[in-house]
Motif scaffolding. Structure first.
Motif, PDB file in Angstrom:
ATOM      1  N   ASN A 157      12.524  -3.696  -3.165  1.00  0.00           N
ATOM      2  CA  ASN A 157      13.888  -3.257  -3.521  1.00  0.00           C
ATOM      3  C   ASN A 157      13.912  -2.546  -4.874  1.00  0.00           C
ATOM      4  N   THR A 158      13.139  -1.483  -4.970  1.00  0.00           N
ATOM      5  CA  THR A 158      13.071  -0.711  -6.206  1.00  0.00           C
ATOM      6  C   THR A 158      13.063   0.768  -5.875  1.00  0.00           C
ATOM      7  N   THR A 159      13.385   1.585  -6.860  1.00  0.00           N
ATOM      8  CA  THR A 159      13.347   3.039  -6.689  1.00  0.00           C
ATOM      9  C   THR A 159      12.263   3.674  -7.556  1.00  0.00           C
ATOM     10  N   GLU A 160      11.489   2.869  -8.247  1.00  0.00           N
ATOM     11  CA  GLU A 160      10.432   3.395  -9.112  1.00  0.00           C
ATOM     12  C   GLU A 160       9.306   3.999  -8.286  1.00  0.00           C
ATOM     13  N   GLY A 161       8.646   4.988  -8.853  1.00  0.00           N
ATOM     14  CA  GLY A 161       7.508   5.608  -8.198  1.00  0.00           C
ATOM     15  C   GLY A 161       6.290   4.698  -8.226  1.00  0.00           C
ATOM     16  N   ILE A 162       5.362   4.944  -7.305  1.00  0.00           N
ATOM     17  CA  ILE A 162       4.216   4.055  -7.159  1.00  0.00           C
ATOM     18  C   ILE A 162       3.300   4.102  -8.384  1.00  0.00           C
ATOM     19  N   LEU A 163       3.217   5.239  -9.073  1.00  0.00           N
ATOM     20  CA  LEU A 163       2.352   5.316 -10.248  1.00  0.00           C
ATOM     21  C   LEU A 163       2.900   4.480 -11.400  1.00  0.00           C
ATOM     22  N   ARG A 164       4.200   4.234 -11.420  1.00  0.00           N
ATOM     23  CA  ARG A 164       4.779   3.339 -12.420  1.00  0.00           C
ATOM     24  C   ARG A 164       4.722   1.886 -11.950  1.00  0.00           C
ATOM     25  N   LEU A 165       4.804   1.690 -10.631  1.00  0.00           N
ATOM     26  CA  LEU A 165       4.811   0.330 -10.091  1.00  0.00           C
ATOM     27  C   LEU A 165       3.425  -0.303 -10.071  1.00  0.00           C
ATOM     28  N   ARG A 166       2.426   0.493  -9.731  1.00  0.00           N
ATOM     29  CA  ARG A 166       1.105  -0.059  -9.447  1.00  0.00           C
ATOM     30  C   ARG A 166       0.546  -0.795 -10.672  1.00  0.00           C
ATOM     31  N   GLY A 167      -0.236  -1.821 -10.365  1.00  0.00           N
ATOM     32  CA  GLY A 167      -0.883  -2.573 -11.420  1.00  0.00           C
ATOM     33  C   GLY A 167      -0.014  -3.623 -12.075  1.00  0.00           C
ATOM     34  N   ASN A 168       1.242  -3.736 -11.654  1.00  0.00           N
ATOM     35  CA  ASN A 168       2.170  -4.703 -12.244  1.00  0.00           C
ATOM     36  C   ASN A 168       2.664  -5.665 -11.164  1.00  0.00           C
ATOM     37  N   LEU A 184       0.838  -1.188   0.000  1.00  0.00           N
ATOM     38  CA  LEU A 184       0.000   0.000   0.000  1.00  0.00           C
ATOM     39  C   LEU A 184       0.878   1.245   0.000  1.00  0.00           C
ATOM     40  N   GLY A 185       1.076   1.826  -1.159  1.00  0.00           N
ATOM     41  CA  GLY A 185       1.856   3.057  -1.260  1.00  0.00           C
ATOM     42  C   GLY A 185       3.296   2.830  -1.676  1.00  0.00           C
ATOM     43  N   GLY A 186       3.929   3.918  -2.128  1.00  0.00           N
ATOM     44  CA  GLY A 186       5.298   3.859  -2.615  1.00  0.00           C
ATOM     45  C   GLY A 186       6.329   3.413  -1.596  1.00  0.00           C
ATOM     46  N   PRO A 187       6.333   3.943  -0.367  1.00  0.00           N
ATOM     47  CA  PRO A 187       7.354   3.539   0.606  1.00  0.00           C
ATOM     48  C   PRO A 187       7.350   2.043   0.892  1.00  0.00           C
ATOM     49  N   SER A 188       6.167   1.445   1.022  1.00  0.00           N
ATOM     50  CA  SER A 188       6.085   0.006   1.258  1.00  0.00           C
ATOM     51  C   SER A 188       6.628  -0.765   0.058  1.00  0.00           C
ATOM     52  N   ALA A 189       6.265  -0.327  -1.141  1.00  0.00           N
ATOM     53  CA  ALA A 189       6.716  -1.023  -2.344  1.00  0.00           C
ATOM     54  C   ALA A 189       8.232  -0.900  -2.510  1.00  0.00           C
ATOM     55  N   LYS A 190       8.770   0.290  -2.318  1.00  0.00           N
ATOM     56  CA  LYS A 190      10.206   0.495  -2.496  1.00  0.00           C
ATOM     57  C   LYS A 190      11.010  -0.308  -1.478  1.00  0.00           C
ATOM     58  N   THR A 191      10.518  -0.368  -0.235  1.00  0.00           N
ATOM     59  CA  THR A 191      11.250  -1.064   0.814  1.00  0.00           C
ATOM     60  C   THR A 191      11.229  -2.570   0.616  1.00  0.00           C
ATOM     61  N   LEU A 192      10.058  -3.125   0.314  1.00  0.00           N
ATOM     62  CA  LEU A 192       9.908  -4.575   0.274  1.00  0.00           C
ATOM     63  C   LEU A 192      10.154  -5.184  -1.094  1.00  0.00           C
ATOM     64  N   HIS A 224      -1.864   4.048  -1.882  1.00  0.00           N
ATOM     65  CA  HIS A 224      -2.224   4.057  -0.464  1.00  0.00           C
ATOM     66  C   HIS A 224      -3.601   4.698  -0.289  1.00  0.00           C
ATOM     67  N   PRO A 225      -4.420   4.171   0.621  1.00  0.00           N
ATOM     68  CA  PRO A 225      -5.744   4.774   0.842  1.00  0.00           C
ATOM     69  C   PRO A 225      -5.685   6.255   1.186  1.00  0.00           C
ATOM     70  N   ALA A 226      -4.650   6.694   1.930  1.00  0.00           N
ATOM     71  CA  ALA A 226      -4.544   8.120   2.252  1.00  0.00           C
ATOM     72  C   ALA A 226      -4.364   8.952   0.985  1.00  0.00           C
ATOM     73  N   TYR A 227      -3.616   8.433   0.028  1.00  0.00           N
ATOM     74  CA  TYR A 227      -3.451   9.122  -1.254  1.00  0.00           C
ATOM     75  C   TYR A 227      -4.783   9.175  -2.003  1.00  0.00           C
ATOM     76  N   LEU A 228      -5.539   8.098  -1.939  1.00  0.00           N
ATOM     77  CA  LEU A 228      -6.824   8.060  -2.635  1.00  0.00           C
ATOM     78  C   LEU A 228      -7.818   9.046  -2.030  1.00  0.00           C
TER      79      LEU A 228
END
Length: 309
Positions: free
Chosen positions: A248-259, A238-246, A278-282
């Motif tokens: 191991n990427t530096t891509e933004g969440i809008l590029r990561l999401r859905g893949n 849920l959100g960019g920080p969680s995705a980047k940490t777990l 992330h729900p807060a972003y939504l």
């Protein structure tokens, strides 16, 4: 933004709404302080404390035969008074260095890894995290926010860090973001009894600020071990920080999401992972709810596929 008028309740309401959106949710003092109106300390108030040591250490008036400080030569140490041996002349007091704030070092990261690896169950992991003092966020938070939901569920969702409501209740996603997340889960036929929810950071950062990279690295071993112990079939970041940490990427969440990506545990288990918004972003960007809806449909299809397989 113009200052609110004390006689206009609408201005005051708008100002409070602005503070709330900026993450200001707790007063630091009982009465407001206008920092711009504070007068600077007068020089005369500090002069006596500074002038005294200067007069005591000032050398005698320099004669023409003495070298000037501007000549590049270092003045010699003054000779001791008659009858006093030079070895008894006390040295000048050492300059006291100002105290600096303690910053967690690599040793705390290593300790977190050791504690996380030694936890054989989620209960043991929670106990280790509650006793761990290596992250400075623990000392400003009210509660450890460990997890919520069903640890035996096929789906695990991981956010970034608790907010004010989560810190007060000790559970993740219980505020406005949590209510939206509950509706998102319900839309694919799930709820908190059929999902497990946690955060990368288990303690609320002061004022809901963004956790520092060092704080994230200290907490990373705990969430990675938590995922390994739960061993879900599908992981949702849920959100960019969680995705980047777990992931191991530096891509933004809008590029990561859905893949679909994968999270690999320390023991080598590969878990399909879906990064999403992330729900807060939504809540701030309702137009992007349709993107999260597509991501959750992908999650629903993946869970069905794995259940059949």
């Amino acid at each position: 933004m113009t200052a609110a008028s004390p006689n206009n309740p609408i201005d005051i309401a708008e100002l409070l709404a602005f503070y709330a959106s900026a993450g200001v949710d707790e007063p630091l003092e009982d009465t407001p302080v206008n920092r711009f109106a504070e007068a600077r300390p007068k020089q005369t108030e500090r002069a006596p404390a500074q002038a005294a040591p200067v007069r005591e250490s000032r050398p005698p008036e320099r004669h023409a035969s003495q070298p000037s400080l501007g000549s590049g030569r270092v003045p010699e140490r003054p000779a001791p008074p008659p009858g006093l041996d030079a070895s008894h002349v006390p040295d000048a007091p050492a300059r006291t260095m100002p105290a600096t704030a303690a910053v967690p070092d690599e040793g705390q990261v290593l300790l977190a890894r050791q504690l996380a690896a030694s936890a054989a169950t989620l209960d043991e992991l929670r106990q280790h995290m509650a006793a761990f003092d290596g992250c400075n966020l623990k000392f400003t938070a009210k509660n450890l926010v460990f997890a919520d939901g069903n640890p035996n569920a096929d789906l695990m969702l991981v956010g970034e860090a608790p907010g004010r409501d989560e810190d007060l209740e000790g559970l993740p996603f219980v505020g406005r973001s949590g209510r939206l997340l509950d509706r998102m889960l319900s839309a694919i036929g799930l709820d908190r009894t059929s999902a497990y929810i946690a955060n990368v950071i288990p303690w609320r950062p002061p004022g809901n600020r963004t956790p520092t990279p060092h704080e994230t690295e200290i907490c990373r071993p705990f969430i990675e071990r938590q995922i390994e112990l739960v061993n879900p079939k599908v992981l949702v970041n849920l959100g960019g920080p969680s995705a980047k940490t777990l992931l191991n990427t530096t891509e933004g969440i809008l590029r990561l999401r859905g893949n679909w990506r994968v999270h690999t545990t320390a023991s080598g288990i590969v878990i399909p992972a879906m990064p999403t918004l992330h729900p807060a972003y939504l809540l701030r960007t309702p137009a992007h709810k349709k993107l999260a809806w597509r991501d959750f449909l992908e999650v629903k299809a993946k869970l069905r596929e794995l259940a059949i397989g």
